[in-house]
Motif scaffolding. Structure first.
Motif, PDB file in Angstrom:
ATOM      1  N   PHE A 119      60.381  75.493  14.038  1.00 59.51           N
ATOM      2  CA  PHE A 119      60.924  74.473  14.936  1.00 59.51           C
ATOM      3  C   PHE A 119      61.078  74.986  16.362  1.00 59.51           C
ATOM      4  O   PHE A 119      61.754  74.364  17.184  1.00 59.51           O
ATOM      5  CB  PHE A 119      62.266  73.932  14.412  1.00 59.51           C
ATOM      6  CG  PHE A 119      63.344  74.958  14.207  1.00 59.51           C
ATOM      7  CD1 PHE A 119      64.187  75.327  15.241  1.00 59.51           C
ATOM      8  CD2 PHE A 119      63.525  75.548  12.958  1.00 59.51           C
ATOM      9  CE1 PHE A 119      65.192  76.254  15.051  1.00 59.51           C
ATOM     10  CE2 PHE A 119      64.538  76.485  12.758  1.00 59.51           C
ATOM     11  CZ  PHE A 119      65.373  76.839  13.805  1.00 59.51           C
ATOM     12  N   THR A 120      60.426  76.095  16.671  1.00 61.13           N
ATOM     13  CA  THR A 120      60.425  76.600  18.044  1.00 61.13           C
ATOM     14  C   THR A 120      59.013  76.488  18.620  1.00 61.13           C
ATOM     15  O   THR A 120      58.058  76.201  17.905  1.00 61.13           O
ATOM     16  CB  THR A 120      60.896  78.061  18.077  1.00 61.13           C
ATOM     17  OG1 THR A 120      60.118  78.830  17.135  1.00 61.13           O
ATOM     18  CG2 THR A 120      62.368  78.163  17.695  1.00 61.13           C
ATOM     19  N   GLU A 121      58.904  76.736  19.928  1.00 56.91           N
ATOM     20  CA  GLU A 121      57.630  76.530  20.610  1.00 56.91           C
ATOM     21  C   GLU A 121      56.602  77.625  20.333  1.00 56.91           C
ATOM     22  O   GLU A 121      55.402  77.403  20.475  1.00 56.91           O
ATOM     23  CB  GLU A 121      57.868  76.443  22.126  1.00 56.91           C
ATOM     24  CG  GLU A 121      58.705  75.249  22.554  1.00 56.91           C
ATOM     25  CD  GLU A 121      58.048  73.921  22.238  1.00 56.91           C
ATOM     26  OE1 GLU A 121      56.799  73.845  22.330  1.00 56.91           O
ATOM     27  OE2 GLU A 121      58.763  72.967  21.887  1.00 56.91           O
ATOM     28  N   ASP A 122      57.047  78.815  19.915  1.00 54.49           N
ATOM     29  CA  ASP A 122      56.134  79.950  19.719  1.00 54.49           C
ATOM     30  C   ASP A 122      55.508  79.890  18.321  1.00 54.49           C
ATOM     31  O   ASP A 122      55.638  80.809  17.520  1.00 54.49           O
ATOM     32  CB  ASP A 122      56.880  81.264  19.929  1.00 54.49           C
ATOM     33  CG  ASP A 122      58.057  81.434  18.971  1.00 54.49           C
ATOM     34  OD1 ASP A 122      58.596  80.415  18.485  1.00 54.49           O
ATOM     35  OD2 ASP A 122      58.425  82.595  18.703  1.00 54.49           O
ATOM     36  N   ARG A 123      54.769  78.846  18.051  1.00 56.25           N
ATOM     37  CA  ARG A 123      54.320  78.599  16.679  1.00 56.25           C
ATOM     38  C   ARG A 123      53.279  79.608  16.203  1.00 56.25           C
ATOM     39  O   ARG A 123      53.222  79.926  15.014  1.00 56.25           O
ATOM     40  CB  ARG A 123      53.810  77.168  16.542  1.00 56.25           C
ATOM     41  CG  ARG A 123      54.894  76.113  16.815  1.00 56.25           C
ATOM     42  CD  ARG A 123      54.361  74.720  16.580  1.00 56.25           C
ATOM     43  NE  ARG A 123      54.135  74.468  15.180  1.00 56.25           N
ATOM     44  CZ  ARG A 123      54.951  73.760  14.388  1.00 56.25           C
ATOM     45  NH1 ARG A 123      56.074  73.263  14.881  1.00 56.25           N
ATOM     46  NH2 ARG A 123      54.654  73.555  13.120  1.00 56.25           N
ATOM     47  N   PHE A 124      52.427  80.107  17.097  1.00 53.17           N
ATOM     48  CA  PHE A 124      51.485  81.141  16.670  1.00 53.17           C
ATOM     49  C   PHE A 124      52.252  82.389  16.228  1.00 53.17           C
ATOM     50  O   PHE A 124      51.939  82.994  15.192  1.00 53.17           O
ATOM     51  CB  PHE A 124      50.517  81.484  17.807  1.00 53.17           C
ATOM     52  CG  PHE A 124      49.482  80.437  18.066  1.00 53.17           C
ATOM     53  CD1 PHE A 124      48.418  80.254  17.194  1.00 53.17           C
ATOM     54  CD2 PHE A 124      49.563  79.627  19.184  1.00 53.17           C
ATOM     55  CE1 PHE A 124      47.449  79.285  17.423  1.00 53.17           C
ATOM     56  CE2 PHE A 124      48.607  78.656  19.434  1.00 53.17           C
ATOM     57  CZ  PHE A 124      47.551  78.482  18.559  1.00 53.17           C
ATOM     58  N   ARG A 125      53.252  82.765  16.996  1.00 49.57           N
ATOM     59  CA  ARG A 125      54.068  83.930  16.643  1.00 49.57           C
ATOM     60  C   ARG A 125      54.834  83.669  15.353  1.00 49.57           C
ATOM     61  O   ARG A 125      54.944  84.569  14.503  1.00 49.57           O
ATOM     62  CB  ARG A 125      55.043  84.238  17.793  1.00 49.57           C
ATOM     63  CG  ARG A 125      55.992  85.382  17.527  1.00 49.57           C
ATOM     64  CD  ARG A 125      55.272  86.687  17.289  1.00 49.57           C
ATOM     65  NE  ARG A 125      56.186  87.807  17.183  1.00 49.57           N
ATOM     66  CZ  ARG A 125      55.888  88.963  16.598  1.00 49.57           C
ATOM     67  NH1 ARG A 125      54.680  89.151  16.089  1.00 49.57           N
ATOM     68  NH2 ARG A 125      56.770  89.934  16.546  1.00 49.57           N
ATOM     69  N   GLN A 126      55.346  82.470  15.182  1.00 48.94           N
ATOM     70  CA  GLN A 126      56.059  82.148  13.951  1.00 48.94           C
ATOM     71  C   GLN A 126      55.146  82.272  12.733  1.00 48.94           C
ATOM     72  O   GLN A 126      55.543  82.789  11.689  1.00 48.94           O
ATOM     73  CB  GLN A 126      56.646  80.740  14.028  1.00 48.94           C
ATOM     74  CG  GLN A 126      57.812  80.601  15.001  1.00 48.94           C
ATOM     75  CD  GLN A 126      58.985  81.486  14.636  1.00 48.94           C
ATOM     76  OE1 GLN A 126      59.388  81.557  13.480  1.00 48.94           O
ATOM     77  NE2 GLN A 126      59.533  82.186  15.629  1.00 48.94           N
ATOM     78  N   ALA A 127      53.898  81.820  12.867  1.00 44.28           N
ATOM     79  CA  ALA A 127      52.954  81.954  11.752  1.00 44.28           C
ATOM     80  C   ALA A 127      52.721  83.418  11.405  1.00 44.28           C
ATOM     81  O   ALA A 127      52.642  83.798  10.221  1.00 44.28           O
ATOM     82  CB  ALA A 127      51.630  81.271  12.103  1.00 44.28           C
TER      83      ALA A 127
END
Length: 288
Positions: free
Chosen positions: A270-278
């Motif tokens: 639910f944050t903007e850094d979705r590549f990093r979250q993945a």
């Protein structure tokens, strides 16, 4: 345990995110299904078709298709087509639709909101035959679609009693979101009872988990917690089921869900850094 991740609803290229997730070794990508959403959302069927054309292995999940918003024959045609386009990689999450998004979508397609549960059950009763190209009785007439396709696994969304009954009757998986491990354990026990009643195998379990790993601004977490109360959770419950902080913390959370009976986790950043979250979610899958 299999681990998937949701795609962004809008604003960035879902294909790029899906390719990234596939490269990380994640099992599946998922897209929500909203006609009149709280925030902008692209159509799930078209997004997953684009992803199917750009990937080779990763599975494609509806998280979830709101069946009663569509004529069941059209839903079946879309699912069968996506199976052909993807090489049979579809995971068909389905649901009846909840109250959080209001009644606007239902009025827009002239479907009574109060009938959504009954219509979902009626759709699930004929959907497998329609997808496979077999004749099915729809509104008093026999319908056979062509070309037929392999029926994908059905994952019944929702955490309540109706969803458990529907999963036991029609589903291959029960698919709740934002639930603690003890609720998964209780649900699995109930699914065993219901499976015996219906003479069907016991469902698998897929759990949606909100995640924000690494250094995340506290304000982002607090905003997410407030938004989750719109879905019937208390603030205390929201804090319990969100996974924030370290990869190790996420790994422990996923492990507890596995011990409770979950076969798959769908991470919902639910944050903007979705590549990093993945990337962090992929690291958290080790040992789960």
């Amino acid at each position: 345990m299999d681990v998937g991740i949701t795609l962004p609803g809008f604003g960035t290229d879902p294909v790029a995110h899906a390719r990234h997730a596939e490269g990380l070794g994640l099992e599946s990508v998922w897209h929500g299904d909203h006609l009149v959403p709280v925030t902008p959302f692209l159509d799930a069927t078209l997004v997953l078709a684009a992803v199917a054309a750009a990937t080779d292995r990763i599975k494609l999940g509806f998280g979830v298709m709101v069946l009663p918003l569509r004529p069941v024959a059209w839903a079946a045609k879309q699912v069968a087509t996506l199976q052909h386009l993807s090489g049979e990689r579809v995971l068909l999450g389905v649901g009846s639709g909840g109250e959080a998004h209001g009644e606007a979508a239902w009025r827009a397609v002239d479907v009574p909101f109060a009938e959504r549960g009954r219509r979902t059950d009626a759709a699930l009763a004929v959907l497998p035959d329609l997808v496979r190209g077999r004749a099915a009785r729809v509104h008093g007439a026999d319908v056979a679609l062509s070309p037929g396709a392999v029926m994908p696994p059905v994952l019944v969304g929702g955490g309540g009693r109706a969803a458990l009954r529907r999963a036991a009757r029609f589903g291959d998986h029960w698919y709740p979101a934002f639930v603690p491990s003890r609720a998964v354990s209780t649900g699995v026990a109930r699914l065993r009872e219901l499976a015996q009643e219906h003479g069907r195998p016991v469902c698998g379990v897929t759990v949606g988990v909100g995640v924000a790993l690494g250094d995340v601004p506290p304000a982002a977490v607090e905003h997410r917690i407030r938004s989750m109360t719109d879905y019937g959770l208390t603030e205390e419950q929201a804090r319990e089921v969100l996974v924030t902080g370290s990869v190790e913390r996420a790994r422990d959370h996923f492990g507890r869900l596995a011990q409770a009976g979950a076969d798959r986790v769908v991470a919902m950043p639910f944050t903007e850094d979705r590549f990093r979250q993945a990337e962090l979610v992929a690291r958290a899958t080790v040992g789960t």
